[in-house]
Design an enzyme around this catalytic site. Structure first.
Site, PDB file in Angstrom:
ATOM      1  N   ARG A  80       0.848  -1.230   0.077  1.00 64.20           N
ATOM      2  CA  ARG A  80       0.040  -0.006   0.087  1.00 64.20           C
ATOM      3  C   ARG A  80       0.831   1.233   0.028  1.00 64.20           C
ATOM      4  NH1 ARG A  80      -3.163  -2.821   3.554  1.00 64.20           N
ATOM      5  NH2 ARG A  80      -4.976  -4.038   2.547  1.00 64.20           N
ATOM      6  N   LYS A 102       2.207  11.546 -10.300  1.00 61.20           N
ATOM      7  CA  LYS A 102       1.293  10.970 -10.940  1.00 61.20           C
ATOM      8  C   LYS A 102       2.378   9.665 -11.514  1.00 61.20           C
ATOM      9  CE  LYS A 102      -2.299  13.768 -13.270  1.00 61.20           C
ATOM     10  NZ  LYS A 102      -2.655  14.198 -14.729  1.00 61.20           N
ATOM     11  N   GLU A 144       6.869  19.566 -23.814  1.00 57.63           N
ATOM     12  CA  GLU A 144       6.242  20.103 -22.450  1.00 57.63           C
ATOM     13  C   GLU A 144       6.851  21.451 -21.926  1.00 57.63           C
ATOM     14  OE1 GLU A 144       4.264  17.990 -21.757  1.00 57.63           O
ATOM     15  OE2 GLU A 144       4.653  15.790 -22.016  1.00 57.63           O
ATOM     16  N   LYS A 186       5.518  23.556 -12.859  1.00 55.06           N
ATOM     17  CA  LYS A 186       4.640  22.394 -12.607  1.00 55.06           C
ATOM     18  C   LYS A 186       4.338  22.175 -11.024  1.00 55.06           C
ATOM     19  CE  LYS A 186       3.711  17.796 -13.436  1.00 55.06           C
ATOM     20  NZ  LYS A 186       4.165  16.386 -14.102  1.00 55.06           N
ATOM     21  N   GLU A 196      -5.808  16.763  -8.860  1.00 53.27           N
ATOM     22  CA  GLU A 196      -6.537  17.327 -10.086  1.00 53.27           C
ATOM     23  C   GLU A 196      -7.955  17.223 -10.090  1.00 53.27           C
ATOM     24  OE1 GLU A 196      -4.407  15.721 -13.846  1.00 53.27           O
ATOM     25  OE2 GLU A 196      -6.250  15.422 -14.691  1.00 53.27           O
ATOM     26  N   ARG A 200      -5.238  21.626 -11.673  1.00 56.62           N
ATOM     27  CA  ARG A 200      -4.066  20.939 -12.464  1.00 56.62           C
ATOM     28  C   ARG A 200      -4.532  20.358 -13.759  1.00 56.62           C
ATOM     29  NH1 ARG A 200      -0.627  15.917  -9.665  1.00 56.62           N
ATOM     30  NH2 ARG A 200       0.500  15.426 -11.147  1.00 56.62           N
ATOM     31  N   ASN A 204      -2.704  19.598 -18.872  1.00 54.47           N
ATOM     32  CA  ASN A 204      -2.948  18.543 -19.668  1.00 54.47           C
ATOM     33  C   ASN A 204      -3.302  19.230 -21.187  1.00 54.47           C
ATOM     34  OD1 ASN A 204      -3.144  15.961 -18.177  1.00 54.47           O
ATOM     35  ND2 ASN A 204      -5.066  16.658 -17.399  1.00 54.47           N
ATOM     36  N   HIS A 207      -2.741  17.366 -24.329  1.00 52.52           N
ATOM     37  CA  HIS A 207      -2.787  16.005 -24.308  1.00 52.52           C
ATOM     38  C   HIS A 207      -3.848  15.278 -24.683  1.00 52.52           C
ATOM     39  CE1 HIS A 207       0.972  17.131 -22.136  1.00 52.52           C
ATOM     40  NE2 HIS A 207       1.079  15.579 -21.694  1.00 52.52           N
ATOM     41  N   HIS A 211      -2.584  12.449 -26.611  1.00 54.66           N
ATOM     42  CA  HIS A 211      -2.530  11.107 -26.078  1.00 54.66           C
ATOM     43  C   HIS A 211      -3.124  10.050 -27.125  1.00 54.66           C
ATOM     44  CE1 HIS A 211      -2.070  11.442 -21.486  1.00 54.66           C
ATOM     45  NE2 HIS A 211      -0.804  11.565 -22.111  1.00 54.66           N
ATOM     46  N   HIS A 223       6.098  10.663 -26.924  1.00 54.85           N
ATOM     47  CA  HIS A 223       4.748  11.281 -26.256  1.00 54.85           C
ATOM     48  C   HIS A 223       5.191  12.881 -26.651  1.00 54.85           C
ATOM     49  CE1 HIS A 223       2.253  12.508 -23.120  1.00 54.85           C
ATOM     50  NE2 HIS A 223       3.330  13.537 -22.391  1.00 54.85           N
TER      51      HIS A 223
END
Ligand SMILES: NC(=O)c1ccc[n+]([C@@H]2O[C@H](COP(=O)([O-])OP(=O)(O)OC[C@H]3O[C@@H](n4cnc5c(N)ncnc54)[C@H](O)[C@@H]3O)[C@@H](O)[C@H]2O)c1
Ligand SMILES: [Zn+2]
Length: 323
Positions: A80, A102, A144, A186, A196, A200, A204, A207, A211, A223
């Site tokens: 965990r 993330k 980015e 960031k 998010e 946040r 994206n 993206h 993506h 990417h």
């Protein structure tokens, strides 16, 4: 220590020299996006098990965004959650992927569909790693940086314009400033909205379509290259709505060109496939796509509902050289 075979071949000698391997197990995964799977996570769990990794242990992700995402996810879920440290070795990871917590892997249906938020205890960026990074990967990471500038700082965007030659030449002062300023932007956004719930989402930008392109091309493009194309599609939607002036869009495209990023959508792109992949975006609500769009460079708006027709038209325009 989780790393990939390419990074290991180039930099494992440093670990040996520093005596790290007296105290740590090292696992090498295959390089590339294809490793961002649950199968790799399972392999990492087996390594944790063999090393008797307990809650007092620490996982070090030594590599690019792929190693960081997959090792971080394993660290997030083993017992965990065990502590972890990111040591990014690509520009993409140094300026974006290593900050913000993330972690995750891909699913057959789409990118990053499985994941967890799990903050690293530390992020250690050493620019020496970038000396071995191929140009194509370095340049892909720059997308980015342009993204961070476009959503938060028109002044930082101008800095890119003024310093594009030094950035591409990887001059050290500019590289250091680039990494520092990106991490600051960031971290400031993530600091206000770690999970998010709102703000946040602006990270994206580019993206949703980016993506989708990555997935549609079976991860043939980097990417960052796909994010650059995704930003152009988003800007084209803004322009057609009368938000971004054509005079504001054109310099963004030119900056991407100056940095060496692709600005034309590959001909093989099928708009229907892009739309289907966009629907899996985590910002979609009740089947309606929600984009991050620019009002102007430096000012992003999130949660903008965008129609399929707008996306298809923008894809067509960028394929034809607009954006
Ligand atoms: N978690 C996040 O917030 C976040 C943010 C941005 C991107 N990402 C993810 O990051 C991934 C992209 O990251 P990436 O571009 O670093 O890809 P990557 O990790 O696949 O690295 C690119 C290539 O460079 C090689 N490499 C790494 N370091 C090197 C070095 N120093 N010298 C020579 N070669 C080196 C790798 O082996 C690989 O072949 C994507 O999966 C993306 O989804 C995650
Ligand atoms: Zn990204």
């Amino acid at each position: 220590v989780i790393t990939d075979r390419t990074v290991s071949k180039l930099h494992r000698g440093n670990l040996l020299a520093a005596g790290v391997e007296k105290h740590a197990s090292v696992l090498e995964i295959s390089p590339g996006e294809a490793s961002k799977t649950l199968a790799t996570v399972e392999m990492i769990y087996n390594c944790f098990s063999q090393a008797d990794l307990g809650r007092d242990g620490v996982v070090v992700a030594l590599g690019g965004g792929v190693v960081g995402d997959v090792a971080g996810f394993a660290a997030a879920t083993w017992m965990r959650g065990v502590g972890w440290i990111q040591v990014p070795t690509t520009l993409e990871a140094a300026i974006d992927a290593s900050v913000g917590g993330k972690t995750g892997v891909n699913h057959d249906r789409g990118k990053n569909l499985i994941g967890a938020f799990h903050q690293p205890e530390a992020v250690l960026v050493d620019t020496d790693f970038l000396a071995t990074l191929p140009d194509r990967d370095f340049v892909a990471g720059l997308a980015e940086s342009v993204k961070h500038a476009l959503i938060q700082s028109s002044e930082f965007l101008e800095w890119h314009d003024q310093n594009s030659a030094a950035i591409v030449a990887r001059d050290l002062p500019e590289t250091e400033e680039l990494i520092y300023r990106n991490c600051a932007i960031k971290a400031a956004v993530v600091g206000q909205d770690e999970r998010e719930q709102g703000l946040r989402e602006i990270l994206n930008f580019g993206h949703t379509v980016g993506h989708a392109i990555e997935h549609a091309l079976r991860y043939d493009l980097r990417h960052g290259e796909c994010v650059g194309l995704g930003m152009l599609v988003a800007n084209e939607i803004s322009r057609s709505r009368g938000w971004m002036a054509r005079e504001a869009c054109a310099p963004v495209r030119q900056l991407l060109v100056n940095l060496g990023l692709p600005v034309r959508l590959p001909r093989s792109i099928n708009p229907a496939e892009i739309l289907a992949a966009c629907r899996l975006d985590k910002k979609t609500r009740d089947g309606v796509l929600r984009f991050v769009l620019l009002r102007r460079p430096g000012e992003a708006i999130r949660g903008v509902q965008v129609s399929d027709e707008e996306i298809v038209a923008a894809l067509g325009a960028v394929a034809a050289g607009a954006g």
